[in-house]
Write a protein that holds these residues in place. Structure first.
Motif, mmCIF file in Angstrom:
data_model
loop_
_atom_site.group_PDB
_atom_site.id
_atom_site.type_symbol
_atom_site.label_atom_id
_atom_site.label_comp_id
_atom_site.label_asym_id
_atom_site.label_seq_id
_atom_site.Cartn_x
_atom_site.Cartn_y
_atom_site.Cartn_z
ATOM 1 N N ARG A 137 -10.289 -2.420 -0.301
ATOM 2 C CA ARG A 137 -9.153 -2.877 0.489
ATOM 3 C C ARG A 137 -8.080 -1.797 0.431
ATOM 4 O O ARG A 137 -8.242 -0.792 -0.288
ATOM 5 C CB ARG A 137 -8.604 -4.194 -0.068
ATOM 6 C CG ARG A 137 -8.252 -4.128 -1.548
ATOM 7 C CD ARG A 137 -7.440 -5.297 -1.995
ATOM 8 N NE ARG A 137 -6.133 -5.310 -1.350
ATOM 9 C CZ ARG A 137 -5.209 -6.248 -1.578
ATOM 10 N NH1 ARG A 137 -5.457 -7.229 -2.414
ATOM 11 N NH2 ARG A 137 -4.040 -6.195 -0.976
ATOM 12 N N VAL A 138 -7.020 -1.969 1.162
ATOM 13 C CA VAL A 138 -5.897 -1.035 1.067
ATOM 14 C C VAL A 138 -4.815 -1.676 0.206
ATOM 15 O O VAL A 138 -4.822 -2.882 -0.041
ATOM 16 C CB VAL A 138 -5.339 -0.673 2.459
ATOM 17 C CG1 VAL A 138 -6.384 0.060 3.286
ATOM 18 C CG2 VAL A 138 -4.871 -1.914 3.195
ATOM 19 N N ILE A 151 -9.035 4.898 0.906
ATOM 20 C CA ILE A 151 -10.064 4.842 1.945
ATOM 21 C C ILE A 151 -10.610 6.226 2.273
ATOM 22 O O ILE A 151 -11.825 6.415 2.415
ATOM 23 C CB ILE A 151 -9.507 4.185 3.225
ATOM 24 C CG1 ILE A 151 -9.085 2.736 2.953
ATOM 25 C CG2 ILE A 151 -10.543 4.244 4.345
ATOM 26 C CD1 ILE A 151 -10.209 1.808 2.603
ATOM 27 N N CYS A 162 -17.167 -2.106 3.445
ATOM 28 C CA CYS A 162 -16.637 -3.424 3.798
ATOM 29 C C CYS A 162 -15.197 -3.460 3.311
ATOM 30 O O CYS A 162 -14.948 -3.478 2.099
ATOM 31 C CB CYS A 162 -17.453 -4.536 3.146
ATOM 32 S SG CYS A 162 -19.185 -4.562 3.646
ATOM 33 N N ILE A 163 -14.255 -3.470 4.240
ATOM 34 C CA ILE A 163 -12.845 -3.356 3.891
ATOM 35 C C ILE A 163 -12.177 -4.708 4.112
ATOM 36 O O ILE A 163 -12.037 -5.179 5.243
ATOM 37 C CB ILE A 163 -12.159 -2.263 4.735
ATOM 38 C CG1 ILE A 163 -12.919 -0.937 4.581
ATOM 39 C CG2 ILE A 163 -10.704 -2.092 4.295
ATOM 40 C CD1 ILE A 163 -12.415 0.169 5.490
ATOM 41 N N SER A 166 -8.125 -6.100 6.190
ATOM 42 C CA SER A 166 -7.893 -4.821 6.871
ATOM 43 C C SER A 166 -7.010 -4.923 8.111
ATOM 44 O O SER A 166 -6.472 -3.907 8.575
ATOM 45 C CB SER A 166 -9.240 -4.211 7.277
ATOM 46 O OG SER A 166 -9.978 -5.118 8.083
ATOM 47 N N HIS A 169 -3.611 -3.099 8.741
ATOM 48 C CA HIS A 169 -3.639 -1.668 8.411
ATOM 49 C C HIS A 169 -4.689 -0.919 9.230
ATOM 50 O O HIS A 169 -5.085 0.193 8.865
ATOM 51 C CB HIS A 169 -3.950 -1.497 6.923
ATOM 52 C CG HIS A 169 -3.179 -2.407 6.022
ATOM 53 N ND1 HIS A 169 -1.854 -2.184 5.709
ATOM 54 C CD2 HIS A 169 -3.521 -3.559 5.386
ATOM 55 C CE1 HIS A 169 -1.422 -3.159 4.903
ATOM 56 N NE2 HIS A 169 -2.413 -4.001 4.709
ATOM 57 N N LEU A 170 -5.127 -1.499 10.326
ATOM 58 C CA LEU A 170 -6.276 -0.965 11.050
ATOM 59 C C LEU A 170 -6.080 0.472 11.523
ATOM 60 O O LEU A 170 -6.982 1.309 11.404
ATOM 61 C CB LEU A 170 -6.597 -1.878 12.237
ATOM 62 C CG LEU A 170 -7.935 -1.646 12.933
ATOM 63 C CD1 LEU A 170 -9.085 -1.760 11.949
ATOM 64 C CD2 LEU A 170 -8.112 -2.642 14.074
ATOM 65 N N ILE A 173 -6.362 2.828 8.563
ATOM 66 C CA ILE A 173 -7.731 2.839 8.062
ATOM 67 C C ILE A 173 -8.622 3.694 8.949
ATOM 68 O O ILE A 173 -9.408 4.518 8.454
ATOM 69 C CB ILE A 173 -8.283 1.397 7.979
ATOM 70 C CG1 ILE A 173 -7.578 0.628 6.863
ATOM 71 C CG2 ILE A 173 -9.788 1.403 7.727
ATOM 72 C CD1 ILE A 173 -7.911 -0.861 6.839
ATOM 73 N N LEU A 223 -13.370 -5.476 7.956
ATOM 74 C CA LEU A 223 -13.837 -4.347 8.754
ATOM 75 C C LEU A 223 -15.096 -3.794 8.102
ATOM 76 O O LEU A 223 -15.078 -3.403 6.938
ATOM 77 C CB LEU A 223 -12.762 -3.255 8.836
ATOM 78 C CG LEU A 223 -13.176 -1.966 9.567
ATOM 79 C CD1 LEU A 223 -13.474 -2.239 11.028
ATOM 80 C CD2 LEU A 223 -12.093 -0.902 9.423
#
Length: 257
Positions: A137-138, A151, A162-163, A166, A169-170, A173, A223
């Motif tokens: 994840r972020v 990332i 697999c984030i 997301s 923050h797309l 990313i 995502l």
């Protein structure tokens, strides 16, 4: 007295495990994350159970419920979305339970990343394409991601990514992924997998931001990234090949004409 940390699954009421549903059906007190766990899961609770939504409670307030249960000798179920081992915020609760000598048990659940793959009809590990899945994840305000796990660094491996969480923050990313993945790399967005309002969108890294409105893909969006999402790539394990032998089956020798 025991606390059961139960994986509620990704959302659908019938994707909780039998063990988890049985635990829910026997305890007097149920704590659940109402912002992430749909009410359908509560159908597994005892009719007379005390059910508390923890969305508005801090850790101290939640521990207070555990201590009350300990003092009155009854069990508690703590219902977490997905699987408690992944972004479940169970660690800090367990630390407090240990301080107070409260027994606990973790009952695993179906994670949203496997639910998303199922909804897309995918296998995330395909021979010669990718045998590695990276779950990440972020950084958010509540949970920071270590710099070594950013990332752009994880993308170097070009494995199946697999984030979680997301959606907001797309854009960032996608920029980070493009440092290592080709523009043609398949991606898929899955919003609230298995919920009634589930949405999906399949695209590529180079096109996805042109095709979707980022604001339409909220926090609970997964995502998925990687070549395994490409339906046109053929890849098969040797496991079921007729000419492959293993402990339980001998290879079939082709008949010579």
């Amino acid at each position: 007295m025991k606390v059961y940390f139960i994986g509620a699954g990704p959302g659908a009421g019938d994707l909780i495990t039998i063990r988890g549903a049985r635990a829910l059906g026997k305890v007097s007190l149920v704590l659940y994350a109402g912002s992430l766990v749909p009410p359908a899961l509560l159908a597994h609770c005892r009719p007379d159970a005390d059910i508390i939504n923890t969305a508005g409670l801090n850790l101290e307030e939640q521990i207070g419920h555990y201590l009350h249960a300990q003092a009155n000798y009854f069990d508690v179920a703590r219902l977490h979305s997905g699987d408690p081992a992944i972004y479940g915020a169970t660690g800090e609760q367990i630390q407090e339970l240990k301080k107070h000598g409260i027994d606990y048990e973790i009952i695993p659940g179906v994670s949203s990343f496997t639910a998303a793959a199922a909804e897309l009809g995918l296998e995330l590990t395909r021979p010669t394409i990718s045998q590695t899945i990276i779950l990440t994840r972020v950084s958010g305000r509540a949970s920071a991601v270590p710099e070594l796990e950013s990332i752009d660094k994880l993308a170097y491996h070009q494995a199946t990514l697999c984030i979680f969480l997301s959606g907001p923050h797309l854009r960032k990313i996608v920029d980070d992924l493009m440092q290592h993945y080709a523009e043609s790399t398949p991606v898929a967005l899955v919003y609230r997998a298995t919920w009634e309002d589930q949405r999906t969108h399949k695209s590529t890294l180079g096109r996805v931001l042109e095709e979707v409105a980022v604001d339409d893909w909220k926090l609970t969006t997964m995502l998925l990234v990687g070549a395994v999402l490409d339906d046109e790539i053929e890849a098969a394990s040797k496991l079921y090949a007729a000419d492959y032998s293993h402990k339980f089956r001998k290879a079939r020798v082709p008949v010579q004409s």
